[in-house]
Design an enzyme around this catalytic site. Sequence first.
Site, PDB file in Angstrom:
ATOM      1  N   ARG A   1      11.936  78.825 -69.959  1.00  0.00           N
ATOM      2  CA  ARG A   1      13.379  78.663 -69.866  1.00  0.00           C
ATOM      3  C   ARG A   1      13.999  77.945 -71.057  1.00  0.00           C
ATOM      4  NH1 ARG A   1      11.500  78.965 -64.760  1.00  0.00           N
ATOM      5  NH2 ARG A   1       9.788  77.913 -65.792  1.00  0.00           N
ATOM      6  N   THR A   2      13.447  76.782 -71.365  1.00  0.00           N
ATOM      7  CA  THR A   2      14.097  75.942 -72.367  1.00  0.00           C
ATOM      8  C   THR A   2      14.102  76.644 -73.723  1.00  0.00           C
ATOM      9  OG1 THR A   2      13.349  74.023 -71.136  1.00  0.00           O
ATOM     10  CG2 THR A   2      14.099  73.630 -73.369  1.00  0.00           C
ATOM     11  N   HIS A  23      14.416  64.768 -71.223  1.00  0.00           N
ATOM     12  CA  HIS A  23      14.694  66.204 -71.347  1.00  0.00           C
ATOM     13  C   HIS A  23      16.209  66.333 -71.166  1.00  0.00           C
ATOM     14  CE1 HIS A  23      14.411  70.429 -71.230  1.00  0.00           C
ATOM     15  NE2 HIS A  23      13.486  70.612 -70.302  1.00  0.00           N
ATOM     16  N   ARG A  82       9.948  70.230 -78.768  1.00  0.00           N
ATOM     17  CA  ARG A  82       9.227  69.857 -77.541  1.00  0.00           C
ATOM     18  C   ARG A  82       7.820  69.425 -77.929  1.00  0.00           C
ATOM     19  NH1 ARG A  82       8.854  72.992 -71.830  1.00  0.00           N
ATOM     20  NH2 ARG A  82      10.915  72.038 -71.708  1.00  0.00           N
ATOM     21  N   LYS A  94      -4.924  74.377 -89.095  1.00  0.00           N
ATOM     22  CA  LYS A  94      -5.729  74.111 -90.306  1.00  0.00           C
ATOM     23  C   LYS A  94      -5.713  72.624 -90.639  1.00  0.00           C
ATOM     24  CE  LYS A  94      -4.514  78.611 -92.344  1.00  0.00           C
ATOM     25  NZ  LYS A  94      -3.717  79.247 -93.426  1.00  0.00           N
TER      26      LYS A  94
HETATM   27  C1  NCD Z   1      10.341  71.084 -67.063  1.00  0.00           C
HETATM   28  C2  NCD Z   1       9.678  70.505 -68.283  1.00  0.00           C
HETATM   29  O1  NCD Z   1       9.033  71.205 -69.060  1.00  0.00           O
HETATM   30  O2  NCD Z   1       9.891  69.329 -68.471  1.00  0.00           O
HETATM   31  N1  NCD Z   1      10.671  72.407 -67.144  1.00  0.00           N
HETATM   32  C3  NCD Z   1      11.839  72.774 -67.772  1.00  0.00           C
HETATM   33  O3  NCD Z   1      12.055  72.511 -68.930  1.00  0.00           O
HETATM   34  N2  NCD Z   1      12.750  73.425 -67.050  1.00  0.00           N
HETATM   35  C4  NCD Z   1       9.717  70.689 -65.797  1.00  0.00           C
HETATM   36  C5  NCD Z   1       8.250  70.947 -65.589  1.00  0.00           C
HETATM   37  O4  NCD Z   1       7.502  71.195 -66.520  1.00  0.00           O
HETATM   38  O5  NCD Z   1       7.840  70.861 -64.427  1.00  0.00           O
END
Ligand code: NCD
Length: 315
Positions: free
Chosen positions: A54-55, A132, A104, A82
């Site tokens: 999703r993100t 987040h 991320r 590497k």
């Molecule tokens: C979450 C995450 O990656 O922090 N998912 C998201 O971004 N919608 C929650 C999760 O991993 O459970």
Amino acid sequence: VKHLRSIEELGEAGLERLLSLTNHMVEVNRRPVPKVPALRGRTIVSLFFEDSTRTRLSFETAAKRLSADTMTFSVSTSSVNKGESLRDTVETITDMGVDAFVVRHKSTGIPWQISEWTNASIVNAGDGWHQHPTQALVDCFTVREALGKQRFDGLTVTIVGDIKHSRVARSNVAAFSMLGAEVVLVAPPTLLPPDVSHWPVGVSYRLDDVLSRTDVLYMLRLQSERMAQWHVPNLREYAETYGLDAARADKLPAHAVVMHPGPMNRGVEMLIDPSVLSNSLIHRQVANGVSVRMAVLFDLLAGESSSSNLQQVAS
Ligand code: NCD
């Protein structure tokens, strides 16, 4: 340079600004051609060291709808394999000319670290257990849309499950409470942080005790990939005590809404198919994800021309 690294750093005024900008983006996304030239000539790179559906896709879609150029970095096919360091990776990408990194990473604090190494804007798309922020913006926007309220005073938001490992919970506690909600965390003690006394929350170990006074029920996934050891005695017992099933859904007030950031683990925290819930916002969360991330990228990158740009967006 502007960044979006945590809800605390954004503050209440910033939260309001981004939520109201999201309304403009929702309008753009309703057009037959949901695309505006606002970020033409800007380059946004997604730097994901952890899995995401999703993100990542919503950031990339958001960037394209604002006419930015995008680059995607996949750690599994990069020179990280590497032995290239994070710093060298960031500096290399910066040299190509980028305006924003969407980051991320499994470690807390990486977005702050990276902002020492580049002049580009940093958007935190999840750092370890920590933050987040765009998920919290999505969730606040979605509750506003569903309940038709700008402020959440008098509402109880119940966040259930693996709070300890959840960056979503940390960002959401901050964001929902900034908007006036009372936040209650529900989890077994092993899935709570050791000390939440300085968090603006109440705590309960029993989901059944809080359902009837819940307005927003927010379910979390057991984040086993972030656990150093197993935190629940067994999954069946966890599901029985903390999972959302039909009986628990019936104990919610009729107006209450159900949310989940995804990915869901059906059969663990979600024992009921959310499509049979009358008030599930899970699809709205995903849909709003694109508009919220458009607002974030626009806010960071549209720069000096941003008010005239907003006319373009709004027209
Ligand atoms: C979450 C995450 O990656 O922090 N998912 C998201 O971004 N919608 C929650 C999760 O991993 O459970």
